[in-house]
Write an enzyme that holds these catalytic residues in place. Structure first.
Site, mmCIF file in Angstrom:
data_model
loop_
_atom_site.group_PDB
_atom_site.id
_atom_site.type_symbol
_atom_site.label_atom_id
_atom_site.label_comp_id
_atom_site.label_asym_id
_atom_site.label_seq_id
_atom_site.Cartn_x
_atom_site.Cartn_y
_atom_site.Cartn_z
ATOM 1 N N SER B 62 0.869 -1.330 -0.339
ATOM 2 C CA SER B 62 -0.233 0.171 -0.140
ATOM 3 C C SER B 62 0.657 1.424 -0.544
ATOM 4 C CB SER B 62 -0.722 -0.006 1.319
ATOM 5 O OG SER B 62 -1.286 1.475 1.530
ATOM 6 N N THR B 63 0.498 2.207 -0.317
ATOM 7 C CA THR B 63 1.160 3.607 -0.887
ATOM 8 C C THR B 63 0.504 4.302 0.965
ATOM 9 O OG1 THR B 63 -0.871 4.592 -1.472
ATOM 10 C CG2 THR B 63 0.530 3.749 -3.212
#
Lengths: 387, 134
Positions: B62-63
């Site tokens: 995930s960013t």
């Protein structure tokens, strides 16, 4: 990547640490993706707004930032309606954090419009041929495909860096060669409005991050295209598609896909609503004025028996307060600044019915709820006690 | 031993190496309050990233991982510096916003380095120095 003298000075920190960090982000992403230079952007849409998504870690980063955006910048949806969050069942702690996030962005000069459809409230943010740095996947798809602007799908920090510098690295969908169709999709069906979300849901899974070129029997309208693009960006990661006859043609040998009535029907049946549906949500992406008018018409003289939420941008709700009042007379609620996907409000329900291919893709994963699908008429029908 | 590298995030730091051949998803894998790896499936399970020169192939996941790196830095639980074989945007952006020196472009053989070896990352000078090895 080539930097102008001014950009080089910013990169070396001569114009302050805030700009140095912003430039570092742009230069690094440019290097990683093979950009040759930075290009000016007309506007920025910043992701990383919902406290549900970015949490304490993201909040701290935004609060610590200093600087001022140099191009118009707006926000992605937040985790709640910024004024009516209590009615959504949001707890105090979450609300406090969420308001802090929006306030921190406001201090940087970002407009606190929280919407996945900035193009519906401010058409000046994106015009044909403009370069943009937008974040939200359905907005990116709409900007690239319907408006004819050019944007990659930016993350939170890279979008904010673009807003502070006013530029973005030139790679990906900013380049002509990355905008060539990769798939040809022939749609062998007379589509109704509610079919576009399902079609997008199917095609996104098939093409992944490809660039589909559609052949339709008749030209879709703007709301159809909004629904189609949003669904493909959620079930796949489509950021650009084509739908009209003057689109560039796909190279010989591109994959061809036929979508028939039967394919659409299969998905519909797989997500048919049942008695388990506890909440119904419309407005993913945010409802347009026309969609609000349709919901108001369908709800006329009726009362809801199950929770019915309609999500839209605050500017649209304010502009059409008459429609909002009509809708809410039924007991349904119009929420702004947020949606069913990024808000924790739905988490207490078991099953949500939606009229959106995008929500259909995200509700089961991001909200841990079961999802059902229907047209806007079917959604309103289910909410008002019908089946 | 001196190794040329590529600056991702500027700065300079020296510390003991902590090495893994597995990519790291900061969201979910690392406790943002303590810097301890909490994913039992990861090679570094139970180890603390704090005050180390973290050497790993690159990021994944995930960013939000970028923000987790920032939170680690604020808690004093972040690596002193990081070295990647090839940086991807999540770790790159996380290092930049956290002012943690990060370089990439080193040979994969650096992943064979023993934990605890003193390593200097000079991101500004685009150089990695490994103590005691020639």
């Amino acid at each position: 990547m080539h930097l102008s003298r001014e950009e080089e000075r910013a990169y070396q920190g001569e114009l302050g640490d805030g700009l140095r960090r912003a430039m570092e982000i742009l230069v690094v992403l440019g290097d990683i993706y093979g950009a040759d230079r930075l290009i000016p952007v007309r506007s920025v849409q910043v992701a990383g707004v919902s406290f549900k998504t970015i949490g304490e870690a993201g909040l701290e980063w935004i609060k610590d930032l200093r600087g001022r955006v140099v191009v118009p910048a707006v926000l992605n949806p937040a985790g709640m309606d910024l004024s009516r969050w209590r009615e959504m069942g949001i707890d105090e702690r979450f609300a406090e954090k969420q308001l802090e996030i929006v306030e921190a962005y406001r201090r940087l000069g970002v407009f606190p419009d929280c919407t996945c459809t900035p193009y519906q409230i401010r058409p000046d943010l994106a015009r044909r041929g403009d370069h943009l740095a937008w974040s939200e996947s359905s907005a990116v798809s709409f900007a690239n495909s319907v408006i004819g602007a050019r944007t990659n799908r930016e993350g939170g920090p890279s979008a904010l860096a673009a807003a502070l510098v006013g530029k973005t690295p030139r790679y990906g969908y900013h380049l002509e060669e990355k905008r060539i169709p990769t798939h040809v999709i022939t749609v062998d069906s007379d589509l109704k409005a509610s079919d576009y979300g399902i079609l997008g849901y199917i095609v996104g899974k098939e093409v992944g991050d490809g660039v589909p070129r559609f052949i339709f029997r008749k030209r879709p309208d703007v709301d159809d295209l909004k629904a189609l693009g949003a669904a493909m960006a959620a079930s796949g990661s489509v950021a650009l598609y084509y739908f009209d006859e003057d689109a560039p043609s796909a190279p010989k040998g591109s994959e061809e896909i036929l979508v028939s009535d039967k394919d659409l029907q299969e998905v519909r049946e797989g997500f048919a609503p049942d008695d388990e549906v506890e909440v119904i949500a419309i407005g993913c992406p945010h409802s347009s004025e026309r969609e609000l008018a349709e919901v108001a018409r369908l709800l006329e003289g009726k009362k809801v028996e199950r929770e019915l939420w309609i999500c839209t941008a605050r500017a649209i709700a304010e502009r059409r307060a008459d429609l909002v009042a009509k809708i809410e007379r039924s007991g349904a609620r119009v929420f702004c600044d947020t949606c069913m996907v990024v808000s924790p409000a739905g988490d207490r329900y078991r099953k949500m019915m939606v009229n959106s291919g995008k929500a259909l893709a995200y509700v089961p994963t991001l909200c841990k709820m079961k999802a059902a699908y229907g047209s806007v008429e079917e959604c309103v029908g289910r909410a008002t006690g019908g089946v | 031993m001196e190794i040329r590298c590529h600056r991702i995030s500027g700065g300079r730091a020296t510390g003991p190496a902590l090495v893994t051949k597995e990519p790291i998803s900061f969201l979910g894998t690392v406790d943002p309050e303590t810097g301890v790896v909490v994913d039992p499936g990861h090679q570094l399970y139970g180890r603390s990233l704090g005050a180390k020169v973290l050497i790993f192939p690159g990021g994944k996941g995930s960013t939000v991982g970028s923000y987790v790196i920032y939170q680690l830095k604020k808690r004093g639980a972040a690596p002193l510096a990081m070295i990647n074989i090839k940086s991807e945007p999540i770790v790159a952006v996380g290092a930049i916003i956290s002012a943690i020196p990060l370089v990439d472009g080193v040979a994969a053989s650096l992943l064979d380095l023993e934990d605890g070896t003193m390593v200097t990352v000079d991101a500004d000078g685009e150089m990695v120095r490994v103590e005691g090895a020639d």
